[in-house]
Scaffold this motif. Structure first.
Motif, PDB file in Angstrom:
ATOM      1  N   TYR A  19       0.816  -1.210   0.000  1.00  0.00           N
ATOM      2  CA  TYR A  19       0.000   0.000   0.000  1.00  0.00           C
ATOM      3  C   TYR A  19       0.857   1.270   0.000  1.00  0.00           C
ATOM      4  CZ  TYR A  19      -3.628  -3.295   1.471  1.00  0.00           C
ATOM      5  OH  TYR A  19      -4.495  -4.355   1.540  1.00  0.00           O
ATOM      6  N   ALA A  20       2.133   1.124  -0.272  1.00  0.00           N
ATOM      7  CA  ALA A  20       3.028   2.277  -0.157  1.00  0.00           C
ATOM      8  C   ALA A  20       2.721   3.356  -1.185  1.00  0.00           C
ATOM      9  CB  ALA A  20       4.482   1.817  -0.286  1.00  0.00           C
ATOM     10  N   TRP A  21       2.448   2.944  -2.418  1.00  0.00           N
ATOM     11  CA  TRP A  21       2.123   3.871  -3.504  1.00  0.00           C
ATOM     12  C   TRP A  21       1.020   3.251  -4.344  1.00  0.00           C
ATOM     13  CZ3 TRP A  21       7.312   2.364  -2.544  1.00  0.00           C
ATOM     14  CH2 TRP A  21       8.066   3.315  -1.860  1.00  0.00           C
ATOM     15  N   PHE A  22       0.541   3.990  -5.325  1.00  0.00           N
ATOM     16  CA  PHE A  22      -0.429   3.390  -6.235  1.00  0.00           C
ATOM     17  C   PHE A  22       0.176   2.145  -6.864  1.00  0.00           C
ATOM     18  CE2 PHE A  22      -2.110   7.892  -6.681  1.00  0.00           C
ATOM     19  CZ  PHE A  22      -3.275   7.638  -5.978  1.00  0.00           C
ATOM     20  N   SER A  23      -0.647   1.142  -7.041  1.00  0.00           N
ATOM     21  CA  SER A  23      -0.159  -0.136  -7.540  1.00  0.00           C
ATOM     22  C   SER A  23       0.448  -0.008  -8.936  1.00  0.00           C
ATOM     23  CB  SER A  23      -1.291  -1.155  -7.578  1.00  0.00           C
ATOM     24  OG  SER A  23      -1.754  -1.449  -6.280  1.00  0.00           O
ATOM     25  N   SER A  24       1.371  -0.882  -9.221  1.00  0.00           N
ATOM     26  CA  SER A  24       1.903  -1.050 -10.570  1.00  0.00           C
ATOM     27  C   SER A  24       1.226  -2.281 -11.149  1.00  0.00           C
ATOM     28  CB  SER A  24       3.423  -1.242 -10.515  1.00  0.00           C
ATOM     29  OG  SER A  24       3.934  -1.568 -11.783  1.00  0.00           O
ATOM     30  N   SER A  25       0.289  -2.056 -12.052  1.00  0.00           N
ATOM     31  CA  SER A  25      -0.514  -3.162 -12.566  1.00  0.00           C
ATOM     32  C   SER A  25       0.348  -4.254 -13.187  1.00  0.00           C
ATOM     33  CB  SER A  25      -1.505  -2.664 -13.625  1.00  0.00           C
ATOM     34  OG  SER A  25      -2.673  -2.154 -13.051  1.00  0.00           O
ATOM     35  N   SER A  26      -0.132  -5.472 -13.061  1.00  0.00           N
ATOM     36  CA  SER A  26       0.542  -6.605 -13.696  1.00  0.00           C
ATOM     37  C   SER A  26      -0.487  -7.695 -13.925  1.00  0.00           C
ATOM     38  CB  SER A  26       1.677  -7.129 -12.807  1.00  0.00           C
ATOM     39  OG  SER A  26       2.292  -8.253 -13.403  1.00  0.00           O
ATOM     40  N   SER A  27      -0.667  -8.086 -15.163  1.00  0.00           N
ATOM     41  CA  SER A  27      -1.607  -9.152 -15.476  1.00  0.00           C
ATOM     42  C   SER A  27      -0.964 -10.104 -16.482  1.00  0.00           C
ATOM     43  CB  SER A  27      -2.908  -8.589 -16.050  1.00  0.00           C
ATOM     44  OG  SER A  27      -2.714  -8.066 -17.349  1.00  0.00           O
ATOM     45  N   PHE A  28      -1.427 -11.325 -16.479  1.00  0.00           N
ATOM     46  CA  PHE A  28      -0.858 -12.329 -17.380  1.00  0.00           C
ATOM     47  C   PHE A  28      -1.128 -12.001 -18.850  1.00  0.00           C
ATOM     48  CE2 PHE A  28      -1.553 -14.922 -13.397  1.00  0.00           C
ATOM     49  CZ  PHE A  28      -0.227 -14.844 -13.010  1.00  0.00           C
ATOM     50  N   GLU A  86     -13.264  17.233 -21.097  1.00  0.00           N
ATOM     51  CA  GLU A  86     -13.348  17.241 -22.561  1.00  0.00           C
ATOM     52  C   GLU A  86     -12.846  18.553 -23.157  1.00  0.00           C
ATOM     53  OE1 GLU A  86     -16.948  19.254 -21.017  1.00  0.00           O
ATOM     54  OE2 GLU A  86     -15.901  17.375 -20.490  1.00  0.00           O
ATOM     55  N   ARG A  87     -12.609  19.553 -22.325  1.00  0.00           N
ATOM     56  CA  ARG A  87     -12.127  20.847 -22.799  1.00  0.00           C
ATOM     57  C   ARG A  87     -10.605  20.963 -22.698  1.00  0.00           C
ATOM     58  NH1 ARG A  87     -15.895  24.867 -19.398  1.00  0.00           N
ATOM     59  NH2 ARG A  87     -14.778  26.480 -20.596  1.00  0.00           N
ATOM     60  N   ALA A  88      -9.955  19.928 -22.221  1.00  0.00           N
ATOM     61  CA  ALA A  88      -8.488  19.953 -22.085  1.00  0.00           C
ATOM     62  C   ALA A  88      -7.820  19.823 -23.441  1.00  0.00           C
ATOM     63  CB  ALA A  88      -8.027  18.827 -21.166  1.00  0.00           C
ATOM     64  N   ASP A  89      -6.683  20.490 -23.578  1.00  0.00           N
ATOM     65  CA  ASP A  89      -5.875  20.327 -24.795  1.00  0.00           C
ATOM     66  C   ASP A  89      -5.192  18.970 -24.807  1.00  0.00           C
ATOM     67  OD1 ASP A  89      -6.005  23.049 -26.120  1.00  0.00           O
ATOM     68  OD2 ASP A  89      -5.362  23.611 -24.109  1.00  0.00           O
ATOM     69  N   SER A  90      -4.916  18.440 -23.617  1.00  0.00           N
ATOM     70  CA  SER A  90      -4.263  17.143 -23.513  1.00  0.00           C
ATOM     71  C   SER A  90      -4.636  16.508 -22.181  1.00  0.00           C
ATOM     72  CB  SER A  90      -2.735  17.275 -23.621  1.00  0.00           C
ATOM     73  OG  SER A  90      -2.233  18.172 -22.631  1.00  0.00           O
ATOM     74  N   LEU A  91      -4.576  15.188 -22.125  1.00  0.00           N
ATOM     75  CA  LEU A  91      -4.817  14.478 -20.869  1.00  0.00           C
ATOM     76  C   LEU A  91      -4.073  13.156 -20.906  1.00  0.00           C
ATOM     77  CD1 LEU A  91      -7.282  12.003 -21.028  1.00  0.00           C
ATOM     78  CD2 LEU A  91      -8.446  14.011 -21.926  1.00  0.00           C
ATOM     79  N   SER A  92      -3.678  12.712 -19.718  1.00  0.00           N
ATOM     80  CA  SER A  92      -2.912  11.470 -19.640  1.00  0.00           C
ATOM     81  C   SER A  92      -3.469  10.564 -18.556  1.00  0.00           C
ATOM     82  CB  SER A  92      -1.428  11.754 -19.371  1.00  0.00           C
ATOM     83  OG  SER A  92      -1.258  12.465 -18.154  1.00  0.00           O
ATOM     84  N   ILE A  93      -3.450   9.275 -18.838  1.00  0.00           N
ATOM     85  CA  ILE A  93      -3.894   8.227 -17.928  1.00  0.00           C
ATOM     86  C   ILE A  93      -2.872   7.100 -17.993  1.00  0.00           C
ATOM     87  CG2 ILE A  93      -5.674   6.466 -17.520  1.00  0.00           C
ATOM     88  CD1 ILE A  93      -7.706   8.445 -18.702  1.00  0.00           C
ATOM     89  N   ASN A  94      -2.542   6.522 -16.858  1.00  0.00           N
ATOM     90  CA  ASN A  94      -1.561   5.428 -16.831  1.00  0.00           C
ATOM     91  C   ASN A  94      -2.246   4.065 -16.741  1.00  0.00           C
ATOM     92  OD1 ASN A  94       0.583   7.185 -16.908  1.00  0.00           O
ATOM     93  ND2 ASN A  94       1.079   7.031 -14.741  1.00  0.00           N
ATOM     94  N   PRO A  95      -2.382   3.344 -17.839  1.00  0.00           N
ATOM     95  CA  PRO A  95      -2.894   1.969 -17.747  1.00  0.00           C
ATOM     96  C   PRO A  95      -2.037   1.089 -16.849  1.00  0.00           C
ATOM     97  CG  PRO A  95      -3.052   2.740 -20.005  1.00  0.00           C
ATOM     98  CD  PRO A  95      -2.252   3.777 -19.247  1.00  0.00           C
ATOM     99  N   HIS A  96      -0.760   1.476 -16.659  1.00  0.00           N
ATOM    100  CA  HIS A  96       0.094   0.658 -15.789  1.00  0.00           C
ATOM    101  C   HIS A  96      -0.184   0.903 -14.307  1.00  0.00           C
ATOM    102  CE1 HIS A  96       3.150   4.137 -16.355  1.00  0.00           C
ATOM    103  NE2 HIS A  96       2.766   4.197 -15.094  1.00  0.00           N
ATOM    104  N   LYS A  97      -1.103   1.806 -14.002  1.00  0.00           N
ATOM    105  CA  LYS A  97      -1.474   1.994 -12.599  1.00  0.00           C
ATOM    106  C   LYS A  97      -2.704   1.165 -12.227  1.00  0.00           C
ATOM    107  CE  LYS A  97       0.334   6.357 -10.775  1.00  0.00           C
ATOM    108  NZ  LYS A  97       1.309   6.766 -11.776  1.00  0.00           N
ATOM    109  N   TRP A  98      -3.762   1.241 -13.040  1.00  0.00           N
ATOM    110  CA  TRP A  98      -5.033   0.652 -12.592  1.00  0.00           C
ATOM    111  C   TRP A  98      -5.775  -0.069 -13.718  1.00  0.00           C
ATOM    112  CZ3 TRP A  98      -9.513   3.838  -9.900  1.00  0.00           C
ATOM    113  CH2 TRP A  98     -10.178   3.015  -8.998  1.00  0.00           C
ATOM    114  N   LEU A  99      -5.134  -0.224 -14.862  1.00  0.00           N
ATOM    115  CA  LEU A  99      -5.807  -0.850 -15.996  1.00  0.00           C
ATOM    116  C   LEU A  99      -5.112  -2.132 -16.438  1.00  0.00           C
ATOM    117  CD1 LEU A  99      -7.064   2.093 -18.243  1.00  0.00           C
ATOM    118  CD2 LEU A  99      -8.403   0.536 -16.837  1.00  0.00           C
TER     119      LEU A  99
END
Length: 493
Positions: A77-86, A297-310
């Motif tokens: 629980y130290a930081w947001f998880s680093s996702s890992s799936s088979f 939806e009004r942002a010029d750019s946005l980022s999401i990390n699939p390696h965190k929660w996806l």
């Protein structure tokens, strides 16, 4: 190593990986080692003669694994998880097999086109506005679209470059010469909040621009009023605002900035607007969370990390821009040894969308995840973690000895010892020391690994729930550990 040996050893590695994940929740999330432990175990020079796989495998098991922080443990629980799936691992294996350096369509047509397809899939899965899609309805390339970066930190630097180029273009159109532009670059200001991820400040340092850290409100959100005030103050000093970073789910508390209000200010001032949704953006796969993102939806750019929660192994950071003109203007470098697709259908050159020239074939693992889990599986994954976080919040409140420090919206629970329990009301330093000791007691036992944050000078514990291989049992263990150590701490007062 020949192919027969590779088959043999490859199967052994897969077995080792599978065994690790079978047992990962039984391992200590943080190892019992001291700094420099590995220096004493490994030689100081590389071997002159080849060594066997068996010898290396033995070192992995006896020297490397005992010193690993087990990020995949449900007790981490130290930081947001680093996702890992088979499924993601299988996609990564194929990426390693091809080993392309996909800086352009010519570098690998399938890699370039799959990234375009996968990023459009993900944008639609998240319910993003159509201006972030790469492909128009007729199959032609749009001005906007998505690209897979290494991390949200890299994405932020790239977008800050785009914002700078947009500001410089505006100043040119206002009659400023190139020499004058050079003299004014040091006056350019990027805006972040006191809760923005540290990559915002680092990006400004890299660009050599000023950064204005705006104070958030009582719920740790960047507001329209605070941002507007900061911009007006800087303009009165002769500075040049050019970039704003909003957050959908901050690192400390998962706070959601006033995204629509920020957009109002940004549009009025003609600035670049980036939204960092590195962790919480993943929740948008579930329609019930999308109302929280009004204005994104009004942002010029946005980022999401699939390696965190996806469910996608590190590294994999999704970046979308509504219009790539200024991103490409800031990143495009042409050389004769980098030929471009000049056919009747011009394809995207991803090297123009990122800092490095080369690009790994990251789209494969994301493709595997989306196909093998499906929309239903991904939504179930997100909802399960939110339910666990809500369960933990209820237990902490019902216990009465804990204080919830921020609303629990996604998978993050932020809390501390209730000061009333130890009769420390109003004594901030003492309260903080007790909570630090509480964390140290918990981590010393080794059953769970947890870290703290600082909110308005108050120490708080953060419990981000998101391990792919964790379960409700891990959350229950965390609660039991918290109660056990708090009860022991209370007896010392």
């Amino acid at each position: 190593m020949n192919t027969d040996e590779f088959r043999k050893y490859g199967k052994e590695v897969v077995d080792t990986v599978a065994d690790y994940y079978d047992d990962v929740n039984d391992l200590k999330p943080f190892p019992d080692v001291e700094p420099g432990f590995l220096f004493k175990l490994l030689p100081q020079e590389a071997p002159f003669l080849p060594e066997s796989f068996e010898a290396i495998q033995e070192d992995i098991k006896t020297k490397i694994m005992p010193g690993m922080t087990n990020w995949q443990s449900g007790n981490f629980y130290a930081w947001f998880s680093s996702s890992s799936s088979f499924p993601a691992m299988l996609g990564e294996y194929y990426s390693l097999m091809f080993n392309v350096i996909g800086f352009s369509w010519l570098g690998s047509p399938a890699a370039a086109e799959l990234e375009i397809i996968v990023m459009d899939w993900l944008a639609k899965l998240l319910g993003l506005d159509k201006r972030y899609l790469s492909l128009n309805a007729d199959g032609t390339m749009s001005k906007g679209g998505g690209s897979i970066q290494t991390t949200a930190s890299e994405s932020l630097v790239s977008c800050m470059v785009a914002g700078r180029e947009m500001a410089l273009d505006r100043l040119r159109k206002g009659g400023m010469s190139e020499d004058e532009l050079g003299q004014h670059r040091h006056k350019m200001v990027a805006y972040v909040s006191d809760q923005t991820h540290c990559s915002g400040e680092k990006a400004a340092n890299i660009l050599g621009c000023k950064v204005h850290t705006v104070q958030t409100d009582g719920l740790f959100r960047l507001t329209k009023q605070a941002l507007n005030k900061a911009i007006l103050e800087d303009k009165s000093k002769g500075l040049i605002p050019f970039f704003v970073c909003g957050s959908f789910g901050t690192t400390n508390t998962n706070a959601i900035d006033d995204l629509s209000g920020i957009a109002d200010v940004v549009e009025a001032e003609h600035l670049w607007y980036h939204v960092d949704a590195a962790y919480a953006g993943a929740a948008l796969v579930c329609p019930e969370f999308r109302s929280l993102a009004q204005g994104i939806e009004r942002a010029d750019s946005l980022s999401i990390n699939p390696h965190k929660w996806l469910l996608t192994n590190f590294d994999c950071s999704a970046l979308w821009v509504a219009d790539s003109t200024y991103l490409e203007k800031g990143m495009c470098i042409k050389r004769e040894y980098l030929p471009r697709n000049e056919g009747s259908r011009v394809m995207r050159e991803f090297s123009d969308w990122q800092i490095p020239l080369g690009k790994r074939f990251r789209a494969l693992k994301l493709w595997f995840v989306m196909r093998m889990y499906g929309v239903s599986g991904i939504c179930s994954h997100i909802r399960g973690h939110v339910e666990q976080a809500k369960w933990l919040e209820r237990q902490l409140i019902e216990n009465g000895n804990f204080e919830i420090m921020a609303p629990v919206v996604f998978g993050l629970v932020v809390f501390r010892i209730n000061p009333d329990v130890l009769n420390l009301q109003g004594n901030v330093d003492s309260i903080n020391r007790v909570n630090i000791e509480f964390i140290q007691r918990i981590n010393s036992e080794g059953k769970v690994f947890i870290m703290n944050s600082l909110l308005n000078e108050q120490v708080a514990l953060r419990a981000p729930i998101g391990a792919v291989h964790g379960s409700q049992k891990n959350t229950e263990l965390l609660f039991c550990v918290l109660v056990k150590h708090l009860n022991a701490l209370i007896t010392t007062f």
